[in-house]
Design a protein around this motif. Sequence first.
Motif, PDB file in Angstrom:
ATOM      1  N   LEU A 246       0.831  -1.206   0.000  1.00 55.69           N
ATOM      2  CA  LEU A 246       0.000   0.000   0.000  1.00 55.69           C
ATOM      3  C   LEU A 246       0.863   1.254   0.000  1.00 55.69           C
ATOM      4  O   LEU A 246       0.586   2.224  -0.728  1.00 55.69           O
ATOM      5  CB  LEU A 246      -0.922  -0.009   1.219  1.00 55.69           C
ATOM      6  CG  LEU A 246      -1.798   1.228   1.428  1.00 55.69           C
ATOM      7  CD1 LEU A 246      -2.768   1.407   0.268  1.00 55.69           C
ATOM      8  CD2 LEU A 246      -2.554   1.123   2.752  1.00 55.69           C
ATOM      9  N   ALA A 247       1.924   1.248   0.801  1.00 53.26           N
ATOM     10  CA  ALA A 247       2.828   2.398   0.861  1.00 53.26           C
ATOM     11  C   ALA A 247       3.506   2.639  -0.484  1.00 53.26           C
ATOM     12  O   ALA A 247       3.641   3.781  -0.932  1.00 53.26           O
ATOM     13  CB  ALA A 247       3.864   2.190   1.958  1.00 53.26           C
ATOM     14  N   ARG A 248       3.924   1.539  -1.138  1.00 55.33           N
ATOM     15  CA  ARG A 248       4.578   1.683  -2.444  1.00 55.33           C
ATOM     16  C   ARG A 248       3.609   2.243  -3.475  1.00 55.33           C
ATOM     17  O   ARG A 248       3.976   3.109  -4.281  1.00 55.33           O
ATOM     18  CB  ARG A 248       5.134   0.330  -2.900  1.00 55.33           C
ATOM     19  CG  ARG A 248       6.376  -0.122  -2.149  1.00 55.33           C
ATOM     20  CD  ARG A 248       7.048  -1.282  -2.860  1.00 55.33           C
ATOM     21  NE  ARG A 248       6.193  -2.465  -2.878  1.00 55.33           N
ATOM     22  CZ  ARG A 248       6.199  -3.400  -1.945  1.00 55.33           C
ATOM     23  NH1 ARG A 248       7.011  -3.295  -0.906  1.00 55.33           N
ATOM     24  NH2 ARG A 248       5.404  -4.457  -2.033  1.00 55.33           N
ATOM     25  N   ARG A 249       2.363   1.741  -3.474  1.00 58.30           N
ATOM     26  CA  ARG A 249       1.379   2.232  -4.449  1.00 58.30           C
ATOM     27  C   ARG A 249       1.086   3.720  -4.235  1.00 58.30           C
ATOM     28  O   ARG A 249       0.929   4.477  -5.192  1.00 58.30           O
ATOM     29  CB  ARG A 249       0.083   1.431  -4.344  1.00 58.30           C
ATOM     30  CG  ARG A 249       0.166   0.014  -4.856  1.00 58.30           C
ATOM     31  CD  ARG A 249      -1.221  -0.571  -5.100  1.00 58.30           C
ATOM     32  NE  ARG A 249      -2.041  -0.562  -3.895  1.00 58.30           N
ATOM     33  CZ  ARG A 249      -2.074  -1.536  -2.993  1.00 58.30           C
ATOM     34  NH1 ARG A 249      -1.300  -2.605  -3.169  1.00 58.30           N
ATOM     35  NH2 ARG A 249      -2.859  -1.456  -1.932  1.00 58.30           N
ATOM     36  N   ILE A 257       1.244   6.073   6.825  1.00 58.61           N
ATOM     37  CA  ILE A 257       0.107   5.158   6.972  1.00 58.61           C
ATOM     38  C   ILE A 257      -0.282   5.021   8.434  1.00 58.61           C
ATOM     39  O   ILE A 257      -1.467   5.034   8.795  1.00 58.61           O
ATOM     40  CB  ILE A 257       0.454   3.779   6.378  1.00 58.61           C
ATOM     41  CG1 ILE A 257       0.571   3.879   4.852  1.00 58.61           C
ATOM     42  CG2 ILE A 257      -0.592   2.733   6.767  1.00 58.61           C
ATOM     43  CD1 ILE A 257       0.956   2.583   4.184  1.00 58.61           C
ATOM     44  N   LEU A 258       0.709   4.921   9.301  1.00 57.95           N
ATOM     45  CA  LEU A 258       0.446   4.779  10.731  1.00 57.95           C
ATOM     46  C   LEU A 258      -0.287   6.003  11.272  1.00 57.95           C
ATOM     47  O   LEU A 258      -1.242   5.894  12.050  1.00 57.95           O
ATOM     48  CB  LEU A 258       1.766   4.569  11.473  1.00 57.95           C
ATOM     49  CG  LEU A 258       1.729   3.692  12.711  1.00 57.95           C
ATOM     50  CD1 LEU A 258       1.285   2.289  12.364  1.00 57.95           C
ATOM     51  CD2 LEU A 258       3.107   3.654  13.373  1.00 57.95           C
ATOM     52  N   GLN A 259       0.153   7.176  10.840  1.00 58.70           N
ATOM     53  CA  GLN A 259      -0.508   8.400  11.306  1.00 58.70           C
ATOM     54  C   GLN A 259      -1.924   8.508  10.735  1.00 58.70           C
ATOM     55  O   GLN A 259      -2.832   9.016  11.410  1.00 58.70           O
ATOM     56  CB  GLN A 259       0.323   9.630  10.938  1.00 58.70           C
ATOM     57  CG  GLN A 259       1.636   9.678  11.683  1.00 58.70           C
ATOM     58  CD  GLN A 259       2.256  11.063  11.663  1.00 58.70           C
ATOM     59  OE1 GLN A 259       1.584  12.049  11.902  1.00 58.70           O
ATOM     60  NE2 GLN A 259       3.545  11.128  11.375  1.00 58.70           N
ATOM     61  N   GLY A 260      -2.120   8.041   9.509  1.00 62.30           N
ATOM     62  CA  GLY A 260      -3.469   8.025   8.946  1.00 62.30           C
ATOM     63  C   GLY A 260      -4.388   7.109   9.722  1.00 62.30           C
ATOM     64  O   GLY A 260      -5.558   7.434   9.982  1.00 62.30           O
ATOM     65  N   ALA A 261      -3.860   5.955  10.133  1.00 62.03           N
ATOM     66  CA  ALA A 261      -4.647   5.017  10.936  1.00 62.03           C
ATOM     67  C   ALA A 261      -5.001   5.628  12.285  1.00 62.03           C
ATOM     68  O   ALA A 261      -6.128   5.474  12.785  1.00 62.03           O
ATOM     69  CB  ALA A 261      -3.863   3.718  11.131  1.00 62.03           C
ATOM     70  N   TRP A 262      -4.056   6.339  12.868  1.00 60.87           N
ATOM     71  CA  TRP A 262      -4.313   7.007  14.164  1.00 60.87           C
ATOM     72  C   TRP A 262      -5.385   8.087  14.001  1.00 60.87           C
ATOM     73  O   TRP A 262      -6.271   8.240  14.852  1.00 60.87           O
ATOM     74  CB  TRP A 262      -3.021   7.591  14.695  1.00 60.87           C
ATOM     75  CG  TRP A 262      -3.153   8.365  15.985  1.00 60.87           C
ATOM     76  CD1 TRP A 262      -2.873   9.675  16.182  1.00 60.87           C
ATOM     77  CD2 TRP A 262      -3.595   7.868  17.255  1.00 60.87           C
ATOM     78  NE1 TRP A 262      -3.109  10.029  17.485  1.00 60.87           N
ATOM     79  CE2 TRP A 262      -3.558   8.936  18.167  1.00 60.87           C
ATOM     80  CE3 TRP A 262      -4.021   6.618  17.698  1.00 60.87           C
ATOM     81  CZ2 TRP A 262      -3.922   8.799  19.506  1.00 60.87           C
ATOM     82  CZ3 TRP A 262      -4.387   6.486  19.034  1.00 60.87           C
ATOM     83  CH2 TRP A 262      -4.333   7.563  19.915  1.00 60.87           C
ATOM     84  N   ALA A 263      -5.329   8.825  12.903  1.00 58.68           N
ATOM     85  CA  ALA A 263      -6.340   9.855  12.658  1.00 58.68           C
ATOM     86  C   ALA A 263      -7.728   9.233  12.519  1.00 58.68           C
ATOM     87  O   ALA A 263      -8.718   9.755  13.060  1.00 58.68           O
ATOM     88  CB  ALA A 263      -5.987  10.647  11.399  1.00 58.68           C
ATOM     89  N   ARG A 273     -15.507  14.456  12.560  1.00 57.28           N
ATOM     90  CA  ARG A 273     -14.936  14.262  11.222  1.00 57.28           C
ATOM     91  C   ARG A 273     -13.537  14.865  11.136  1.00 57.28           C
ATOM     92  O   ARG A 273     -12.647  14.313  10.494  1.00 57.28           O
ATOM     93  CB  ARG A 273     -15.855  14.881  10.173  1.00 57.28           C
ATOM     94  CG  ARG A 273     -15.358  14.687   8.745  1.00 57.28           C
ATOM     95  CD  ARG A 273     -16.349  15.245   7.743  1.00 57.28           C
ATOM     96  NE  ARG A 273     -15.858  15.102   6.386  1.00 57.28           N
ATOM     97  CZ  ARG A 273     -15.960  14.009   5.652  1.00 57.28           C
ATOM     98  NH1 ARG A 273     -16.545  12.940   6.168  1.00 57.28           N
ATOM     99  NH2 ARG A 273     -15.490  13.961   4.419  1.00 57.28           N
ATOM    100  N   ASP A 274     -13.357  16.013  11.773  1.00 56.25           N
ATOM    101  CA  ASP A 274     -12.048  16.681  11.773  1.00 56.25           C
ATOM    102  C   ASP A 274     -11.352  16.428  13.106  1.00 56.25           C
ATOM    103  O   ASP A 274     -11.951  16.619  14.169  1.00 56.25           O
ATOM    104  CB  ASP A 274     -12.213  18.183  11.562  1.00 56.25           C
ATOM    105  CG  ASP A 274     -12.761  18.503  10.178  1.00 56.25           C
ATOM    106  OD1 ASP A 274     -12.463  17.742   9.249  1.00 56.25           O
ATOM    107  OD2 ASP A 274     -13.480  19.505  10.049  1.00 56.25           O
ATOM    108  N   VAL A 275     -10.107  16.011  13.042  1.00 59.09           N
ATOM    109  CA  VAL A 275      -9.345  15.758  14.264  1.00 59.09           C
ATOM    110  C   VAL A 275      -7.999  16.479  14.167  1.00 59.09           C
ATOM    111  O   VAL A 275      -7.510  16.762  13.073  1.00 59.09           O
ATOM    112  CB  VAL A 275      -9.106  14.253  14.485  1.00 59.09           C
ATOM    113  CG1 VAL A 275     -10.433  13.515  14.668  1.00 59.09           C
ATOM    114  CG2 VAL A 275      -8.290  13.642  13.353  1.00 59.09           C
ATOM    115  N   VAL A 276      -7.439  16.772  15.326  1.00 59.82           N
ATOM    116  CA  VAL A 276      -6.127  17.404  15.395  1.00 59.82           C
ATOM    117  C   VAL A 276      -5.253  16.624  16.369  1.00 59.82           C
ATOM    118  O   VAL A 276      -5.690  16.309  17.477  1.00 59.82           O
ATOM    119  CB  VAL A 276      -6.227  18.871  15.857  1.00 59.82           C
ATOM    120  CG1 VAL A 276      -4.823  19.439  16.126  1.00 59.82           C
ATOM    121  CG2 VAL A 276      -6.906  19.722  14.798  1.00 59.82           C
TER     122      VAL A 276
END
Length: 282
Positions: A246-249, A257-263, A273-276
């Motif tokens: 997924l990261a390569r694509r 990706i890890l930060q996206g999962a945390w968000a 919907r919006d997080v900080v």
Amino acid sequence: MDAKQIEAIYPLAPQQQGVFLESRAMSGSGMHIEQLVHTLPGSVDVTALERAWQRVVERHPMLRTAFVWKGQEEPLQVVLRSAPTQIAQEDWQQLASDAQQERLEAFLLADRRCGFELNRPPLARFTLLHTGEDTYVFVQTFHHILVDGWSIPLINADLAEYYLAFRMGTTPRIAPTVPYRDYVAWLKKQDAARAEEYWSHALDGWQRPTPLGRLSDHVVRTDEPPAYAYAEAELSEQATEALQALARRGRITMNTILQGAWALLLSRYSGERDVVFGTTVS
């Protein structure tokens, strides 16, 4: 500390300040102690290795840096003109391979917990373990306040260049370096008011921190110390390969990706919907 031995004195960078405070608060825990373990096949010229490490320490002022805070308004880093560079050696050849592995794990744990005294350089040490007739294990231990994942490969590249030159009797090819104090001076020149204006605009309209599953103003405060837990999980080989694909694509890093999962997790738990959230980067 002999004033004649002092080469430079300057403040800490913001990230160093955080590492300094955490290290002082968690002394003996192994926090911010970085270790690298290398298996070296073949013979090792210990004299050439010690000479190489000496030259690396001479080349990089950070490796001759101590940190002082008593009687100061803020902690300061002090660069000394020299620092000891002896490499410790142990002979483990008489131990079986299983015993060597157990002893290595115990050694690394004790080495981390031993840590460093921040006001006594060098905040780095090397140990060479002789594990076989032509096999060595080389352990490098650094305090994170000096180096990070970007700088350690540069230090080791210099170490390898000097070592090969001293062993082969050639001249090392080393480019000039820039002292860390130049970076600290650059930070001091930054316009803090302009940065504050930028973030105020970026976060305009934001009213409160992102809650993690409950409203932050509903938290009941008590005199009890906060409770923390440590959890560890491992992904399967298939899941890891899928994430890497997924990261390569997406041409992004695993960290992204890890930060996206945390968000996404924060969004699900908070119902917003919006997080900080913040993260520290070099």
